[in-house]
Scaffold this motif. Structure first.
Motif, PDB file in Angstrom:
ATOM      1  N   GLU A 161      -9.629  14.409 -99.151  1.00 48.76           N
ATOM      2  CA  GLU A 161      -8.702  15.538 -99.005  1.00 48.76           C
ATOM      3  C   GLU A 161      -9.085  16.362 -97.774  1.00 48.76           C
ATOM      4  O   GLU A 161      -8.243  16.721 -96.948  1.00 48.76           O
ATOM      5  CB  GLU A 161      -8.783  16.387-100.283  1.00 48.76           C
ATOM      6  N   HIS A 162     -10.401  16.627 -97.632  1.00 44.56           N
ATOM      7  CA  HIS A 162     -10.887  17.400 -96.482  1.00 44.56           C
ATOM      8  C   HIS A 162     -10.552  16.714 -95.170  1.00 44.56           C
ATOM      9  O   HIS A 162      -9.992  17.315 -94.256  1.00 44.56           O
ATOM     10  CB  HIS A 162     -12.414  17.555 -96.549  1.00 44.56           C
TER      11      HIS A 162
ATOM     12  N   SER B 258      -6.790  16.662 -94.593  1.00 47.01           N
ATOM     13  CA  SER B 258      -6.179  17.905 -94.111  1.00 47.01           C
ATOM     14  C   SER B 258      -6.541  18.139 -92.655  1.00 47.01           C
ATOM     15  O   SER B 258      -5.726  18.670 -91.889  1.00 47.01           O
ATOM     16  CB  SER B 258      -6.568  19.120 -94.955  1.00 47.01           C
TER      17      SER B 258
ATOM     18  N   LEU C 208      -4.118  16.066 -90.692  1.00 44.97           N
ATOM     19  CA  LEU C 208      -2.775  16.669 -90.699  1.00 44.97           C
ATOM     20  C   LEU C 208      -2.701  17.815 -89.692  1.00 44.97           C
ATOM     21  O   LEU C 208      -1.745  17.934 -88.933  1.00 44.97           O
ATOM     22  CB  LEU C 208      -2.430  17.188 -92.101  1.00 44.97           C
ATOM     23  N   LEU C 209      -3.802  18.588 -89.706  1.00 42.23           N
ATOM     24  CA  LEU C 209      -3.867  19.740 -88.799  1.00 42.23           C
ATOM     25  C   LEU C 209      -3.834  19.279 -87.341  1.00 42.23           C
ATOM     26  O   LEU C 209      -3.091  19.820 -86.514  1.00 42.23           O
ATOM     27  CB  LEU C 209      -5.174  20.492 -89.075  1.00 42.23           C
TER      28      LEU C 209
ATOM     29  N   SER D 156       4.700  16.010 -87.178  1.00 48.75           N
ATOM     30  CA  SER D 156       3.628  15.999 -88.191  1.00 48.75           C
ATOM     31  C   SER D 156       3.511  14.567 -88.740  1.00 48.75           C
ATOM     32  O   SER D 156       4.212  13.676 -88.290  1.00 48.75           O
ATOM     33  CB  SER D 156       3.963  16.974 -89.309  1.00 48.75           C
TER      34      SER D 156
ATOM     35  N   SER E 287       4.373  11.494-100.125  1.00 49.60           N
ATOM     36  CA  SER E 287       4.170  12.620 -99.196  1.00 49.60           C
ATOM     37  C   SER E 287       5.458  12.938 -98.459  1.00 49.60           C
ATOM     38  O   SER E 287       5.821  14.095 -98.294  1.00 49.60           O
ATOM     39  CB  SER E 287       3.083  12.287 -98.174  1.00 49.60           C
TER      40      SER E 287
ATOM     41  N   ASN F   5       4.382  16.160 -93.757  1.00 48.44           N
ATOM     42  CA  ASN F   5       3.168  16.887 -93.400  1.00 48.44           C
ATOM     43  C   ASN F   5       2.292  17.103 -94.638  1.00 48.44           C
ATOM     44  O   ASN F   5       1.822  18.202 -94.898  1.00 48.44           O
ATOM     45  CB  ASN F   5       3.551  18.234 -92.759  1.00 48.44           C
ATOM     46  N   ALA F   6       2.111  16.035 -95.422  1.00 48.36           N
ATOM     47  CA  ALA F   6       1.348  16.195 -96.667  1.00 48.36           C
ATOM     48  C   ALA F   6       0.491  14.959 -96.921  1.00 48.36           C
ATOM     49  O   ALA F   6       0.645  13.937 -96.271  1.00 48.36           O
ATOM     50  CB  ALA F   6       2.324  16.381 -97.820  1.00 48.36           C
TER      51      ALA F   6
ATOM     52  N   SER G 183      -6.509  18.411-106.418  1.00 43.59           N
ATOM     53  CA  SER G 183      -5.825  19.667-106.109  1.00 43.59           C
ATOM     54  C   SER G 183      -6.529  20.828-106.802  1.00 43.59           C
ATOM     55  O   SER G 183      -6.704  21.892-106.207  1.00 43.59           O
ATOM     56  CB  SER G 183      -4.380  19.637-106.590  1.00 43.59           C
TER      57      SER G 183
END
Ligand code: C2E
Ligand code: MG
Ligand code: MG
Length: 878
Positions: A546-547, A550, A553-554, A570, A599, A605-606, A619
């Protein structure tokens, strides 16, 4: 009378000459020959004395001086001695008035002959007519002098009648005999020389390994000698007397006849190389022939020596072939046994840039690139020694410094004893082939646009990753990534722009991932990421992904700059986690693909996990993490205090236990957040906050009489001990709060102290030097050995509540508690028992030597105000 003397001397000379002829038979046996010669000369003298010239009775003259002197001269001492002894004995037996001079005339000639021979051998006196004449005269003078020993009247008679005839006959006789014997001697010497030279010649012809023949001008074999009869066309005996044309095939016979004719016509030796069928097969010969200077049986002849050069010719041929082969397309190199270069070919020079002059005499080491380690060469030499050949790929260095790959084959050349004499190496430059190979490999496994691995390589790596995580018990993740709205870019701005954008995406992905992660492009705007070596627990691994996700994604959300245009694209990510080989590669790919579509469906963007539970758990964790962070900022974490009592039950201090005053969920205990705080690294911040609160309390208590004695135990995560600036942080807090470090106790959980303890110990020592004490929390649950504990700078052991709970009934717990107490005494440590709930537990512990207690029996964890209220009398609080 003179006539008698002449007869006598003639007889003697004839006998002497005959003797010379007879002696030839004894030439082979020198000693016997000498004895025989001496005896013969002696006999000749006796013969002479049997018919002498008689002057008076008892006074005889004969030729003995002539014979004896020459016998001694030519025959040497032994011959002279034997002849003289015989002649002397006979003369003595004859007796008479002249016996004494007669005997002297035996002795003196022998001595004079020997003296003459001695001087002649020393080259003082030549042997010729003149010297012989002088000798003969001298001999007669001595004889006359000897005769002086005769009574005077006899001597006078001698002078009167015999002197003249004696000198006149004996002097020329000496001369004649001397010359005759010299001739005989010369003949003997000539015969001897001939015998020696014949012997030498025989030895020479037998020693040479060549075939020797004597052939006459008609080609007839006169003499045949061969070191090996199999080398002859027919046997040795079968050839003698026959003609070449009778023995050899016509063409061969003609060839030899021409050769004989050529040799006869020339003054020099002639040579001819020819082949011939022999019993040993077809052999090649090299013949040399020379004309003989004499006729043999009236015919001219030649001597012919022929040498078998079959091996030499074959060797030369081999050499020629080898040298042609040596100059082949391949680089060739020959070294000696010590790998010093002896020879290189042109191809070698073309490949390496080194000419023969550059390298001959140098060790092969000079060609090395340094790319292969010593183990490589060790292996190479071992193989060579074992198998005699080695081949493989090797990196060498050209003269211009360029390192290049070559295919090298080395063979060891051994001599008959099996010793290595040379190494022959052939080398082929394979740099082109290699780069072509690499290119093919690249085309096969990499995406030509972005240079990222393609589907094939990804599948390969995925397969490997599945095996790896199964083995290591770690998680791995497969992430499908699809750019959002990429189709628009392509449609509106063309493929070139689209391609450039994809390259930039690839670049960003690469920059945001670790070296060991794989980013692949499947085609279009589809990328796949393979993350390996994640946490061994699903939830943590999920959080890790997840880290990372993200972060990606960023990074991908940032605008792209392509040919002056800005794009906002994205991405949508789909994740599947795995830690075994139960699914197939295709299944994993499908799942990741599927979650990627979730997503997209969730609004792009997920990041979505394939497993919905995982999705929920991750989550939640992330939400909690976020919540803790917020709570820390909002100061929602507060320390509750649980009293610690001494053996009398009087409070001696407290332990600070953190609580979270959550705005929605109410008061939360550490169980709800400590573990996540620990994993996300937030624990450091949390602990320092609690520590600060604790120190503020200590500082406050210090000024209150009833509380100034209280100590405070604060729990810290071992992570803090591994923090570089931990000591400075604590110093800062102490300085800020003005708390007394002597009242501060830090509790560390035993299990957390096991890794890299050296640094931690150093920091603990630094803090102890300031007065801070250390306690080991939950003692007994870890695996600390006595030796391990001794290395830690500790003050207190805290018996874990799980042992206290079953006291006093459970004998196992009791045994452990006793052991801990005994050990603590040995280490000089204080012991506190936690979780004490009943007086029986306290009594049991106390009976076994425990003096400090903590637990509900003495008080539950209380809010600070409640704790202080319980300690201080009501008056004080006011
Ligand atoms: P711990 O340090 O071993 O603390 C003792 C725990 O036992 C506390 O639970 C306490 O409420 C509980 N306890 C005390 N006496 C009794 C008793 O007589 N019976 C029973 N059944 N329990 C008793 P708590 O407060 O839930 O804390 C749990 C753990 O959380 C602590 O165990 C400590 O390891 C950790 N913790 C608490 N505060 C902090 C903190 O500020 N920083 C860190 N790193 N860890 C903390
Ligand atoms: Mg504790
Ligand atoms: Mg504990």
């Amino acid at each position: 009378m003179v006539l008698e003397l002449i007869k006598n001397v003639t007889l003697l000379i004839t006998l002497c000459w005959l003797h010379g002829m007879l002696m030839r038979g004894l030439e082979a046996r020198p000693l016997l020959g000498k004895l025989a010669a001496g005896a013969l000369f002696g006999a000749v003298c006796i013969g002479g004395m049997l018919m002498p010239m008689v002057l008076e009775d008892g006074l005889i003259f004969d030729g003995r001086t002539v014979v004896l002197s020459m016998a001694a001269f030519f025959g040497g001492p032994l011959v002279g001695l034997v002849a003289g002894a015989m002649a002397g004995a006979y003369r003595g037996w004859l007796g008479g008035v002249g016996v004494v001079p007669g005997l002297l005339n035996v002795l003196m000639p022998v001595l004079l002959g020997l003296l003459f021979a001695y001087l002649h051998q020393r080259r003082r006196v030549p042997f010729n007519v003149f010297s012989l004449l002088v000798f003969a005269l001298l001999l007669q003078v001595v004889q006359v002098l000897n005769l002086l020993l005769l009574p005077a009247e006899h001597f006078a008679t001698f002078i009167q009648h015999a002197l003249l005839p004696l000198v006149a006959v004996l002097v020329p006789s000496t001369l004649l005999l001397g010359l005759l014997l010299r001739d005989t001697e010369r003949q003997r010497q000539a015969r001897e020389a001939l015998r020696q030279s014949e012997a030498q010649l025989r030895a020479i012809t037998e020693a040479v390994p060549d075939l020797s023949l004597v052939l006459d001008e008609d080609g007839r074999y006169l003499k045949v000698k061969s070191p090996d009869s199999r080398l002859l066309y027919a046997g040795e005996q079968g050839l003698l007397g026959r003609r070449l044309h009778d023995v050899l095939p016509l063409s061969q016979a003609d060839l030899f006849m021409q050769f004989i004719t050529r040799t006869l016509a020339s003054d020099d030796a002639q040579s001819l190389e020819y082949g011939m069928q022999t019993a040993l097969g077809h052999r090649t010969f090299e013949a040399r022939a020379r004309r003989l200077d004499t006729l043999i049986e009236g015919k001219r002849a030649v001597v012919l020596m022929a040498r078998d050069i079959t091996e030499r010719v074959a060797l030369e041929l081999d050499k020629r072939i080898a040298s042609i082969a040596f100059e082949s397309q391949q680089g060739m190199l020959i070294t000696d046994a010590k790998t010093r270069i002896l020879k290189v070919n042109r191809a070698f020079t073309q490949i390496t840039g080194y000419s023969a002059e550059d390298v001959v005499g140098q060790p092969t080491r000079m060609l090395g690139s340094g790319r292969q380690g010593p183990e490589f060469y060790q292996e190479l030499w071992q193989t060579l020694a074992r198998e005699g050949v080695w081949q493989g790929e090797i990196w060498n260095r050209r003269k211009n410094g360029e390192v290049f790959p070559e295919w090298l084959a080395i063979s060891a050349v051994r001599d008959e004893q099996g010793r290595v004499t040379n190494y022959v190496a052939s080398l082929t430059d394979i740099s082109e082939r290699k780069s072509a190979e690499q290119q093919i490999q690249h085309l096969a496994f990499y995406d030509p646009l972005t240079g990222l691995p393609n589907r094939r390589l990804l599948r390969d790596r995925l397969q490997q990753a599945m095996i790896q995580c199964d083995r290591k018990g770690q998680y791995a993740a497969l992430i499908f990534l699809d750019l959002d709205d990429f189709k628009n870019v392509n449609d509106l701005y063309g493929h070139q722009v689209g391609d450039e954008l994809l390259c930039q995406v690839a670049e960003r992905l690469r920059n945001n991932l670790r070296e060991l992660d794989t980013v692949a492009r499947l085609g279009g705007d589809e990328f796949v990421i393979l993350l390996e070596g994640l946490e061994p627990f699903a939830e943590e691994a999920g959080a890790q992904v997840e880290h990372i996700g993200s972060g990606l994604l960023l990074a991908l959300r940032e605008p792209y700059e392509v040919y002056g245009q800005r794009f906002h694209n994205s991405a949508s990510l789909g994740v599947v986690l795995f830690n075994d080989e139960l699914q197939t590669v295709d299944e994993l790919m499908q799942r990741a693909d599927l979650s990627m579509y979730s997503s997209k469906a969730a609004g792009k963007n997920a990041l979505s996990f394939y497993d919905p539970q995982m999705q929920a758990a991750v989550s939640m964790r992330l939400k909690l993490e976020e919540d803790i962070r917020r709570g820390l900022d909002a100061g929602e974490f507060v320390a509750f205090l649980q009293p610690q009592a001494n053996w009398q039950g009087v409070w001696s201090g407290a332990e600070a236990l953190v609580r979270w005053q959550h705005p929605e969920r109410g008061l939360l205990g550490p169980g709800a957040f400590i573990e996540i705080a620990e994993r996300s690294g937030l624990i450091e911040q949390l602990d320092l906050a609690t520590l600060r609160q604790g120190c503020q309390l200590l500082a406050r208590w210090a000024v209150r009489a009833q509380m100034s004695h209280l100590s405070l135990a604060v729990n810290i995560s071992a992570r803090l001990l591994y923090k570089e600036d931990f000591v400075e942080l604590i110093q800062q807090i102490l300085q800020d709060t003005q708390a007394n470090p002597r009242h501060l106790k830090l509790e560390i959980t035993e299990t957390l102290l096991l890794t890299d303890k050296d640094k931690a110990v150093q920091r603990m020592q630094a803090l102890r030097a300031m007065g801070i004490r250390f306690s080991i929390d939950d003692f007994g649950t870890g695996y600390s050995s006595m030796a391990y504990l001794q290395q830690l700078p500790l003050d207190q052991l805290k018996i874990d509540q799980s042992f206290v709970r079953d006291l006093p009934e459970n004998p196992g717990s009791l045994a452990i508690v006793r052991a801990i107490l005994a050990m603590a005494v040995g280490l000089g440590l204080e012991v506190i028992a936690e979780g004490v709930e009943t007086p029986e537990q306290q009594a049991c512990l106390r009976d076994n030597g425990c003096q400090h207690f903590q637990g509900y029996l003495f008080g539950k964890p209380l809010a600070v105000e409640a704790f202080e209220a319980a300690v201080l009398p009501a008056v004080d609080l006011l």
